[in-house]
Write a protein that holds these residues in place. Structure first.
Motif, mmCIF file in Angstrom:
data_model
loop_
_atom_site.group_PDB
_atom_site.id
_atom_site.type_symbol
_atom_site.label_atom_id
_atom_site.label_comp_id
_atom_site.label_asym_id
_atom_site.label_seq_id
_atom_site.Cartn_x
_atom_site.Cartn_y
_atom_site.Cartn_z
ATOM 1 N N GLY A 125 0.460 -1.447 -0.114
ATOM 2 C CA GLY A 125 -0.454 0.308 0.074
ATOM 3 C C GLY A 125 0.629 1.493 0.250
ATOM 4 N N ALA A 126 2.132 1.250 -0.223
ATOM 5 C CA ALA A 126 3.005 2.737 0.184
ATOM 6 C C ALA A 126 2.731 3.440 -1.159
ATOM 7 N N VAL A 127 2.769 4.232 -1.505
ATOM 8 C CA VAL A 127 2.868 5.001 -2.919
ATOM 9 C C VAL A 127 4.773 5.491 -2.794
ATOM 10 N N GLN A 128 4.974 5.097 -4.374
ATOM 11 C CA GLN A 128 6.117 5.356 -5.008
ATOM 12 C C GLN A 128 6.528 7.208 -5.055
ATOM 13 N N ALA A 129 6.879 7.607 -4.920
ATOM 14 C CA ALA A 129 7.156 9.347 -5.995
ATOM 15 C C ALA A 129 7.905 9.150 -7.037
ATOM 16 N N PRO A 130 7.359 10.207 -8.078
ATOM 17 C CA PRO A 130 7.191 9.616 -9.841
ATOM 18 C C PRO A 130 8.983 9.702 -9.444
ATOM 19 N N HIS A 131 8.458 8.783 -10.392
ATOM 20 C CA HIS A 131 10.221 7.802 -10.986
ATOM 21 C C HIS A 131 10.329 8.062 -12.119
ATOM 22 N N ILE A 132 11.208 8.009 -13.185
ATOM 23 C CA ILE A 132 11.996 6.868 -13.880
ATOM 24 C C ILE A 132 12.649 5.676 -14.011
ATOM 25 N N ASN A 133 12.837 4.189 -13.886
ATOM 26 C CA ASN A 133 13.275 3.694 -14.606
ATOM 27 C C ASN A 133 14.382 3.456 -15.412
ATOM 28 N N LEU A 134 15.565 3.458 -14.763
ATOM 29 C CA LEU A 134 16.832 3.378 -16.594
ATOM 30 C C LEU A 134 17.380 2.311 -15.928
ATOM 31 N N TRP A 135 17.758 0.738 -17.481
ATOM 32 C CA TRP A 135 19.132 0.295 -17.185
ATOM 33 C C TRP A 135 20.012 0.749 -18.488
ATOM 34 N N ILE A 136 21.019 0.737 -17.767
ATOM 35 C CA ILE A 136 22.310 0.885 -18.955
ATOM 36 C C ILE A 136 22.895 -0.118 -18.937
ATOM 37 N N VAL A 137 23.237 0.193 -20.161
ATOM 38 C CA VAL A 137 24.719 -1.470 -20.817
ATOM 39 C C VAL A 137 25.251 -0.730 -21.490
ATOM 40 N N ALA A 138 26.874 -0.912 -21.433
ATOM 41 C CA ALA A 138 27.968 -0.657 -22.738
ATOM 42 C C ALA A 138 29.191 -1.255 -22.476
ATOM 43 N N ARG A 139 29.829 -0.454 -22.956
ATOM 44 C CA ARG A 139 31.639 -1.933 -23.384
ATOM 45 C C ARG A 139 31.982 -1.891 -22.151
ATOM 46 N N ILE A 141 30.838 -3.177 -19.384
ATOM 47 C CA ILE A 141 29.424 -3.783 -18.301
ATOM 48 C C ILE A 141 29.165 -4.848 -18.022
ATOM 49 N N ASN A 142 29.504 -6.231 -17.227
ATOM 50 C CA ASN A 142 28.992 -7.094 -17.982
ATOM 51 C C ASN A 142 27.641 -7.591 -17.687
ATOM 52 N N LEU A 143 26.979 -7.038 -16.250
ATOM 53 C CA LEU A 143 25.508 -7.085 -16.053
ATOM 54 C C LEU A 143 25.339 -5.463 -17.200
ATOM 55 N N GLY A 144 23.699 -5.124 -17.168
ATOM 56 C CA GLY A 144 23.542 -4.083 -17.551
ATOM 57 C C GLY A 144 23.266 -3.222 -15.958
ATOM 58 N N LEU A 145 23.046 -2.010 -15.004
ATOM 59 C CA LEU A 145 23.755 -1.153 -14.652
ATOM 60 C C LEU A 145 21.624 -1.109 -14.444
ATOM 61 N N ASN A 146 20.828 -1.181 -12.516
ATOM 62 C CA ASN A 146 19.605 -0.744 -12.963
ATOM 63 C C ASN A 146 19.482 0.461 -12.704
ATOM 64 N N THR A 147 18.919 1.676 -12.430
ATOM 65 C CA THR A 147 18.588 2.235 -11.566
ATOM 66 C C THR A 147 17.545 3.063 -11.405
ATOM 67 N N ARG A 148 17.436 4.153 -10.285
ATOM 68 C CA ARG A 148 15.921 5.104 -10.545
ATOM 69 C C ARG A 148 16.463 6.864 -10.770
ATOM 70 N N LEU A 149 15.816 7.359 -11.776
ATOM 71 C CA LEU A 149 15.916 8.992 -11.516
ATOM 72 C C LEU A 149 14.004 9.750 -10.503
ATOM 73 N N TYR A 150 14.993 10.340 -9.414
ATOM 74 C CA TYR A 150 13.694 10.711 -9.257
ATOM 75 C C TYR A 150 13.618 12.520 -9.386
ATOM 76 N N PHE A 151 12.640 12.958 -9.023
ATOM 77 C CA PHE A 151 12.652 14.405 -9.911
ATOM 78 C C PHE A 151 12.844 15.808 -8.130
ATOM 79 N N SER A 152 13.952 16.880 -8.432
ATOM 80 C CA SER A 152 14.191 17.649 -7.689
ATOM 81 C C SER A 152 13.316 18.593 -7.182
ATOM 82 N N ASP A 153 11.844 19.046 -7.953
ATOM 83 C CA ASP A 153 10.651 18.996 -7.299
ATOM 84 C C ASP A 153 10.074 18.648 -6.940
ATOM 85 N N GLU A 154 9.718 17.248 -6.837
ATOM 86 C CA GLU A 154 9.310 16.022 -5.336
ATOM 87 C C GLU A 154 9.352 16.290 -4.139
#
Length: 206
Positions: A125-139, A141-154
């Protein structure tokens, strides 16, 4: 007794490779391969809410921008609803809430246009703040990196977000906050992702 097995050598480590963006986002890399490329339009033309621009760099442990990164973006709409095949009609027509972007080969900058997501339901029942999920891959990086972007005005919503509050140090939480400004009358959020180092971005094991 069972037969003695031959010694098996470790297989070579494989990373995403230097040209991962060509295979996963060929249109953005300048290759016209598909009629409809997956994930090219994140919000669609009919999405409600505030139109925003998100930009940033992916920075390595030496402080240099990484120029061959692919990022996958996943977000809810302005009502906090994710596009899902089991929930037809719950989001606006054309809203995918998912996309792929690559970094600029020269500058390392990445960016995308979308709508600002709304709060989403969390566990118990918790409410999550507005956010965007990001998955990053690059040379490198063996496994993709998962992170989140939150907003400074929230700030109020961020203070009670069930994921952010799990991060004990305020300085570490700050690595997940995109800073808002304006450009040409449009909201712009800056979000630099640091792979290593003192200000390393928080990544999630999911």
């Amino acid at each position: 007794m069972p037969p003695k097995l031959p010694y098996l050598k470790e297989t070579p480590s494989q990373t995403a490779g230097p040209y991962v963006h060509i295979g996963l986002a060929p249109g953005a890399a300048g290759f016209d391969i598909y009629d409809h490329e997956l994930g090219h339009d994140i919000a669609g033309p009919n999405a409600r809410g505030e139109r925003i621009r998100v930009e940033g760099l992916v920075i390595d442990g030496t402080g240099s921008p990484v120029r061959d990164v692919l990022l996958e973006v996943w977000q809810a709409n302005a009502d906090g609803i994710y596009a899902h095949p089991e929930q037809p009609g719950k989001t606006e027509g054309g809203f995918r809430g998912w996309g792929r972007v690559i970094t600029d080969f020269d500058t390392g900058e990445w960016g995308f246009d979308t709508v600002k997501p709304g709060p989403t339901p969390g566990r118990n029942g918790a409410v999550q703040a507005p956010h965007i999920n990001l998955w990053i891959v690059a040379r490198g990086i063996n496994l993709g990196l998962n992170t989140r972007l939150y907003f400074s005005d929230e700030a109020e919503a961020n203070a009670t977000d069930p994921v952010l509050t799990l991060i004990e140090w305020e300085r570490r939480r700050a690595t997940l906050i995109a800073q808002r400004s304006e450009r040409d009358g449009k909201a712009l959020y800056r979000f630099d992702i640091r792979i290593q180092g003192e200000e390393e971005t928080v990544f999630f094991d999911i």
